[in-house]
Design an enzyme around this catalytic site. Structure first.
Site, PDB file in Angstrom:
ATOM      1  N   SER A   1      16.335  14.240  -1.268  1.00 41.24           N
ATOM      2  CA  SER A   1      17.306  13.318  -0.811  1.00 41.24           C
ATOM      3  C   SER A   1      16.766  12.135  -0.059  1.00 41.24           C
ATOM      4  O   SER A   1      15.775  12.218   0.874  1.00 41.24           O
ATOM      5  CB  SER A   1      18.497  13.961   0.141  1.00 41.24           C
ATOM      6  OG  SER A   1      19.313  12.980   0.348  1.00 41.24           O
TER       7      SER A   1
ATOM      8  N   GLU B   1       1.933   1.539  -3.600  1.00 42.59           N
ATOM      9  CA  GLU B   1       0.571   2.208  -4.184  1.00 42.59           C
ATOM     10  C   GLU B   1       0.629   3.564  -4.129  1.00 42.59           C
ATOM     11  O   GLU B   1       0.218   4.342  -5.004  1.00 42.59           O
ATOM     12  CB  GLU B   1      -0.451   1.188  -3.802  1.00 42.59           C
ATOM     13  CG  GLU B   1      -1.816   1.506  -4.480  1.00 42.59           C
ATOM     14  CD  GLU B   1      -2.928   0.822  -4.203  1.00 42.59           C
ATOM     15  OE1 GLU B   1      -3.487   0.240  -4.854  1.00 42.59           O
ATOM     16  OE2 GLU B   1      -3.047   0.602  -2.897  1.00 42.59           O
TER      17      GLU B   1
ATOM     18  N   ARG C   1       1.002  -1.161  -0.214  1.00 41.00           N
ATOM     19  CA  ARG C   1      -0.068  -0.208  -0.058  1.00 41.00           C
ATOM     20  C   ARG C   1       0.834   1.132   0.004  1.00 41.00           C
ATOM     21  O   ARG C   1       0.540   2.208  -0.604  1.00 41.00           O
ATOM     22  CB  ARG C   1      -0.789   0.071   1.218  1.00 41.00           C
ATOM     23  CG  ARG C   1      -1.919  -1.179   1.116  1.00 41.00           C
ATOM     24  CD  ARG C   1      -2.955  -0.667  -0.155  1.00 41.00           C
ATOM     25  NE  ARG C   1      -3.866  -1.944  -0.146  1.00 41.00           N
ATOM     26  CZ  ARG C   1      -4.264  -2.484  -0.947  1.00 41.00           C
ATOM     27  NH1 ARG C   1      -3.579  -1.954  -2.448  1.00 41.00           N
ATOM     28  NH2 ARG C   1      -5.275  -3.293  -1.337  1.00 41.00           N
TER      29      ARG C   1
END
Length: 165
Positions: free
Chosen positions: A118, A95, A92
């Protein structure tokens, strides 16, 4: 360099010491002045323990042996198990980054210019808050230094400058 089995064994010992303390990553972070995610990184051998922090970490996790602290002070082999992406929480997270990544990049470029965040000069925390509906919510904070992309002028390329004897 640690091999996978040695790293796994060390992580198991480090996590056992944490469990024996009865403290959360956030508890240990509060005691040491580190972020909760950095504490987790240290105990998973994904970050190097610095000498100035060793004493406070040992105080927070008394079961840490001198041998484990010495190991934690060695530069780790930072990596990840590619199978880990199948774990639902990590899936997730990926995602969410894939879904929002293009927009996040656009805002970084709009606010800062052509560059990136960074992941080296970087802080990360996980926090728990109550939403307006009273349900628990996860707050992830990524706090990374902005790094502008460099225009690659040949005159600035040190390896191509004439040598002076």
């Amino acid at each position: 360099m640690e091999d996978g089995a040695a790293r796994a064994a060390a992580v198991q010992k480090l996590m056992a010491a944490k469990a024996k303390s009865g403290k959360s990553f956030s508890d240990i972070g509060a005691e040491t002045g580190l972020t909760n995610v950095y504490v987790a990184q240290l105990l998973r051998r994904q970050a190097q323990l610095k000498p100035d922090t060793a004493a406070s970490l040992r105080a927070a996790i008394p079961a840490l042996s001198e041998e484990l602290v010495d190991l934690m002070m060695q530069p780790p082999f930072r990596s990840y198990n590619p199978e880990m992406v199948h774990e639902p929480a990590i899936y997730r997270l990926n995602e969410a980054i894939m879904h929002f990544g293009e927009s996040i990049k656009a805002i970084i470029n709009e606010d800062f210019g052509d560059g990136i965040m960074s992941a080296i000069d970087f802080y990360c925390t996980v926090d728990k808050v109550k939403g307006t509906d009273g349900k628990d919510r996860v707050v992830l904070t990524f706090d990374g230094k902005y790094l502008p992309h460099t225009e690659q002028k040949a005159a600035n390329m040190m390896s191509k400058l004439p040598c002076k004897d």
